[in-house]
Write a protein that holds these residues in place. Structure first.
Motif, PDB file in Angstrom:
ATOM      1  N   ARG A 107      38.802  40.981  29.723  1.00 19.61           N
ATOM      2  CA  ARG A 107      38.083  41.277  30.968  1.00 19.61           C
ATOM      3  C   ARG A 107      36.771  41.988  30.679  1.00 19.61           C
ATOM      4  O   ARG A 107      35.730  41.665  31.239  1.00 19.61           O
ATOM      5  CB  ARG A 107      38.940  42.183  31.866  1.00 19.61           C
ATOM      6  CG  ARG A 107      40.085  41.463  32.518  1.00 19.61           C
ATOM      7  CD  ARG A 107      40.283  41.991  33.945  1.00 19.61           C
ATOM      8  NE  ARG A 107      41.242  41.154  34.652  1.00 19.61           N
ATOM      9  CZ  ARG A 107      42.454  41.567  35.028  1.00 19.61           C
ATOM     10  NH1 ARG A 107      42.828  42.808  34.781  1.00 19.61           N
ATOM     11  NH2 ARG A 107      43.253  40.748  35.661  1.00 19.61           N
ATOM     12  N   GLN A 108      36.849  42.965  29.763  1.00 16.25           N
ATOM     13  CA  GLN A 108      35.678  43.754  29.437  1.00 16.25           C
ATOM     14  C   GLN A 108      34.577  42.862  28.847  1.00 16.25           C
ATOM     15  O   GLN A 108      33.413  42.958  29.211  1.00 16.25           O
ATOM     16  CB  GLN A 108      36.082  44.819  28.423  1.00 16.25           C
ATOM     17  CG  GLN A 108      35.222  46.040  28.444  1.00 16.25           C
ATOM     18  CD  GLN A 108      36.076  47.296  28.396  1.00 16.25           C
ATOM     19  OE1 GLN A 108      36.919  47.458  27.519  1.00 16.25           O
ATOM     20  NE2 GLN A 108      35.865  48.183  29.320  1.00 16.25           N
ATOM     21  N   ASN A 109      34.997  41.990  27.934  1.00 17.08           N
ATOM     22  CA  ASN A 109      34.039  41.096  27.298  1.00 17.08           C
ATOM     23  C   ASN A 109      33.411  40.130  28.270  1.00 17.08           C
ATOM     24  O   ASN A 109      32.228  39.839  28.216  1.00 17.08           O
ATOM     25  CB  ASN A 109      34.742  40.307  26.210  1.00 17.08           C
ATOM     26  CG  ASN A 109      34.265  40.741  24.856  1.00 17.08           C
ATOM     27  OD1 ASN A 109      33.333  40.173  24.336  1.00 17.08           O
ATOM     28  ND2 ASN A 109      34.874  41.781  24.328  1.00 17.08           N
ATOM     29  N   ARG A 110      34.251  39.592  29.139  1.00 21.90           N
ATOM     30  CA  ARG A 110      33.772  38.660  30.157  1.00 21.90           C
ATOM     31  C   ARG A 110      32.720  39.367  31.028  1.00 21.90           C
ATOM     32  O   ARG A 110      31.675  38.811  31.346  1.00 21.90           O
ATOM     33  CB  ARG A 110      34.959  38.179  31.003  1.00 21.90           C
ATOM     34  CG  ARG A 110      34.626  37.227  32.106  1.00 21.90           C
ATOM     35  CD  ARG A 110      34.194  35.908  31.537  1.00 21.90           C
ATOM     36  NE  ARG A 110      32.920  35.531  32.100  1.00 21.90           N
ATOM     37  CZ  ARG A 110      32.343  34.352  31.917  1.00 21.90           C
ATOM     38  NH1 ARG A 110      32.925  33.433  31.160  1.00 21.90           N
ATOM     39  NH2 ARG A 110      31.198  34.088  32.461  1.00 21.90           N
ATOM     40  N   GLN A 111      33.007  40.610  31.356  1.00 21.18           N
ATOM     41  CA  GLN A 111      32.082  41.377  32.196  1.00 21.18           C
ATOM     42  C   GLN A 111      30.747  41.582  31.471  1.00 21.18           C
ATOM     43  O   GLN A 111      29.681  41.434  32.060  1.00 21.18           O
ATOM     44  CB  GLN A 111      32.711  42.722  32.546  1.00 21.18           C
ATOM     45  CG  GLN A 111      31.971  43.483  33.639  1.00 21.18           C
ATOM     46  CD  GLN A 111      32.464  44.906  33.758  1.00 21.18           C
ATOM     47  OE1 GLN A 111      33.676  45.166  33.654  1.00 21.18           O
ATOM     48  NE2 GLN A 111      31.546  45.842  33.950  1.00 21.18           N
ATOM     49  N   MET A 113      29.482  39.691  29.229  1.00 21.90           N
ATOM     50  CA  MET A 113      28.789  38.400  29.235  1.00 21.90           C
ATOM     51  C   MET A 113      28.118  38.164  30.580  1.00 21.90           C
ATOM     52  O   MET A 113      26.977  37.708  30.647  1.00 21.90           O
ATOM     53  CB  MET A 113      29.777  37.260  28.971  1.00 21.90           C
ATOM     54  CG  MET A 113      30.246  37.185  27.533  1.00 21.90           C
ATOM     55  SD  MET A 113      31.556  35.962  27.364  1.00 21.90           S
ATOM     56  CE  MET A 113      30.619  34.460  27.654  1.00 21.90           C
ATOM     57  N   ASP A 114      28.843  38.470  31.644  1.00 16.19           N
ATOM     58  CA  ASP A 114      28.302  38.273  32.993  1.00 16.19           C
ATOM     59  C   ASP A 114      27.082  39.151  33.238  1.00 16.19           C
ATOM     60  O   ASP A 114      26.224  38.826  34.047  1.00 16.19           O
ATOM     61  CB  ASP A 114      29.373  38.548  34.057  1.00 16.19           C
ATOM     62  CG  ASP A 114      30.476  37.489  34.033  1.00 16.19           C
ATOM     63  OD1 ASP A 114      30.255  36.410  33.426  1.00 16.19           O
ATOM     64  OD2 ASP A 114      31.546  37.734  34.613  1.00 16.19           O
ATOM     65  N   GLU A 115      27.033  40.284  32.545  1.00 17.93           N
ATOM     66  CA  GLU A 115      25.871  41.172  32.673  1.00 17.93           C
ATOM     67  C   GLU A 115      24.709  40.690  31.816  1.00 17.93           C
ATOM     68  O   GLU A 115      23.672  41.337  31.748  1.00 17.93           O
ATOM     69  CB  GLU A 115      26.263  42.604  32.281  1.00 17.93           C
ATOM     70  CG  GLU A 115      27.158  43.275  33.305  1.00 17.93           C
ATOM     71  CD  GLU A 115      27.801  44.563  32.789  1.00 17.93           C
ATOM     72  OE1 GLU A 115      27.407  45.040  31.701  1.00 17.93           O
ATOM     73  OE2 GLU A 115      28.697  45.065  33.483  1.00 17.93           O
ATOM     74  N   SER A 146      41.000  35.931  32.672  1.00 19.10           N
ATOM     75  CA  SER A 146      39.809  36.741  32.380  1.00 19.10           C
ATOM     76  C   SER A 146      38.540  35.889  32.304  1.00 19.10           C
ATOM     77  O   SER A 146      37.438  36.391  32.492  1.00 19.10           O
ATOM     78  CB  SER A 146      39.988  37.478  31.054  1.00 19.10           C
ATOM     79  OG  SER A 146      40.102  36.551  29.993  1.00 19.10           O
ATOM     80  N   GLY A 147      38.703  34.619  32.013  1.00 19.68           N
ATOM     81  CA  GLY A 147      37.529  33.764  31.850  1.00 19.68           C
ATOM     82  C   GLY A 147      36.804  34.016  30.542  1.00 19.68           C
ATOM     83  O   GLY A 147      35.648  33.639  30.359  1.00 19.68           O
ATOM     84  N   MET A 148      37.497  34.641  29.601  1.00 22.75           N
ATOM     85  CA  MET A 148      36.895  34.915  28.289  1.00 22.75           C
ATOM     86  C   MET A 148      37.051  33.676  27.390  1.00 22.75           C
ATOM     87  O   MET A 148      38.141  33.129  27.274  1.00 22.75           O
ATOM     88  CB  MET A 148      37.651  36.100  27.673  1.00 22.75           C
ATOM     89  CG  MET A 148      37.512  36.211  26.186  1.00 22.75           C
ATOM     90  SD  MET A 148      36.339  37.452  25.745  1.00 22.75           S
ATOM     91  CE  MET A 148      37.026  37.958  24.159  1.00 22.75           C
ATOM     92  N   PRO A 149      35.969  33.223  26.740  1.00 18.28           N
ATOM     93  CA  PRO A 149      36.112  32.084  25.821  1.00 18.28           C
ATOM     94  C   PRO A 149      36.993  32.456  24.634  1.00 18.28           C
ATOM     95  O   PRO A 149      36.827  33.521  24.031  1.00 18.28           O
ATOM     96  CB  PRO A 149      34.668  31.824  25.350  1.00 18.28           C
ATOM     97  CG  PRO A 149      33.786  32.607  26.262  1.00 18.28           C
ATOM     98  CD  PRO A 149      34.602  33.737  26.803  1.00 18.28           C
ATOM     99  N   ALA A 150      37.929  31.577  24.301  1.00 10.14           N
ATOM    100  CA  ALA A 150      38.878  31.843  23.218  1.00 10.14           C
ATOM    101  C   ALA A 150      38.172  32.129  21.893  1.00 10.14           C
ATOM    102  O   ALA A 150      38.639  32.926  21.083  1.00 10.14           O
ATOM    103  CB  ALA A 150      39.828  30.660  23.058  1.00 10.14           C
ATOM    104  N   GLU A 151      37.025  31.503  21.687  1.00 15.03           N
ATOM    105  CA  GLU A 151      36.274  31.653  20.424  1.00 15.03           C
ATOM    106  C   GLU A 151      35.847  33.103  20.194  1.00 15.03           C
ATOM    107  O   GLU A 151      35.518  33.487  19.070  1.00 15.03           O
ATOM    108  CB  GLU A 151      35.015  30.783  20.423  1.00 15.03           C
ATOM    109  CG  GLU A 151      35.275  29.292  20.431  1.00 15.03           C
ATOM    110  CD  GLU A 151      35.843  28.771  21.754  1.00 15.03           C
ATOM    111  OE1 GLU A 151      35.578  29.393  22.815  1.00 15.03           O
ATOM    112  OE2 GLU A 151      36.582  27.765  21.719  1.00 15.03           O
TER     113      GLU A 151
END
Ligand code: C2E
Ligand code: MG
Ligand code: MG
Ligand code: MG
Length: 280
Positions: A107-111, A113-115, A146-151
């Protein structure tokens, strides 16, 4: 929580009746108390994920991070994982806790990225109990929610986890690799994985255990082991990371042996998400 302690001692069988003796020792009591508190820590939001940056030592670029769990205990303060992970593993609490870590990191990473920040791959430590309990499905859910890319997610497993049930392990790791996840072997060199087995495993990276790096400059055998692990990684086309790099002499040794990626106090200590995001 005396009741809870009593219940736990009982559920562990007759041999544990020593806990009720009048001379009940402080350590045992301490342990039971910790166990109860650990079960509640998740609901009480006492856990926090710290991030330790990983650098390319040639040019000081940030190349990744390891997520490291911290327990913000109301009385004991910040408890390091060395003081509670083993207990969490023993009681099974590590499964929901580990799932929480994965979700938090994704979640944190996705956020970030969104920023609009440039993300780096984050490594999460996986315990044996997690590894053996639907890890594949858990990851599927976590990545989807979370929508985080697996990579961008790396799983750290240890050699000892690979030793049981070789065929099943290879199947599971292949499944995870197919999702796009990266796999690294943590604390490498401290276990007993055979080279022929290692060759069959779909892993991306070996993390050289900190205990070898500690004396790599002055201890001949640690230098030889470290050099061998680096050569092994190069021959098998694996990435190599050195853990626990604290001094420039260690960095120089590693660079001379063509190990370029490191994690250690020379570069940065584990830090809060807030501090880490400033590095992105
Ligand atoms: P690890 O996975 O080998 O993590 C690296 C440990 O080395 C971390 O300790 C880190 O703070 C420490 N370290 C890094 N660089 C240096 C250095 O230059 N010098 C020294 N002296 N230490 C350094 P930490 O955070 O206390 O974690 C200890 C262990 O707890 C981890 O070892 C890992 O096995 C486990 N752990 C941490 N977080 C989790 C988690 O979320 N899940 C599970 N299952 N285990 C975790
Ligand atoms: Mg690790
Ligand atoms: Mg390690
Ligand atoms: Mg270690």
């Amino acid at each position: 929580s005396a009741d809870a302690a009593m219940y736990h001692a009982k559920s562990r069988g007759r041999n544990n009746f020593q806990f009720y003796a009048p001379e009940m020792n402080g350590r045992a009591q301490d342990f039971l108390e910790m166990e109860t508190q650990l079960r509640d820590a998740l609901a009480l939001e006492q856990f926090e994920v710290y991030y330790q940056p990983q650098y390319d030592m040639r040019d000081q670029t940030l190349v990744g991070a390891e997520a490291l769990l911290r327990w913000n205990h109301p009385e004991r303060g910040m408890v390091p994982p060395g003081d509670f992970i083993a207990l969490a593993e023993e009681t099974g609490a590590i499964v929901p806790i580990g799932e929480w870590v994965l979700m938090q990191v994704c979640r944190q990473n996705r956020q970030w990225m969104d920023e609009g920040l440039t993300p780096v791959r984050v490594a999460v430590n996986i315990s044996i109990a997690q590894f053996r309990s639907n890890l594949s499905q858990t990851l599927e859910q976590v990545l989807e929610q979370s929508g985080m890319p697996a990579e961008l997610l790396e799983l750290e497993i240890t050699e000892s986890m690979l030793m049981e049930d070789e065929e099943e392990t290879i199947t599971l790791l292949n499944e995870l690799k197919e999702k796009g996840l990266h796999i690294s072997i943590d604390d490498f060199g401290t276990g007993y994985s055979s080279l022929s087995y290692l060759r069959k495993l779909p892993v991306d990276k070996l993390k050289i255990d900190r205990s070898f790096i500690a004396h790599v400059v002055h201890n001949q055998s640690d230098a030889a082991i470290t050099g061998s692990i680096i050569a092994l990684g190069q021959n098998m086309d694996l990435r190599i990371l050195a853990e626990g790099v604290e001094h420039e002499e260690q960095r120089d040794f590693l660079l001379q042996h063509r190990c370029y990626i490191a994690q250690g106090f020379l570069y940065a200590r584990p830090m809060t998400a807030e501090d880490f995001v400033r590095l992105l």
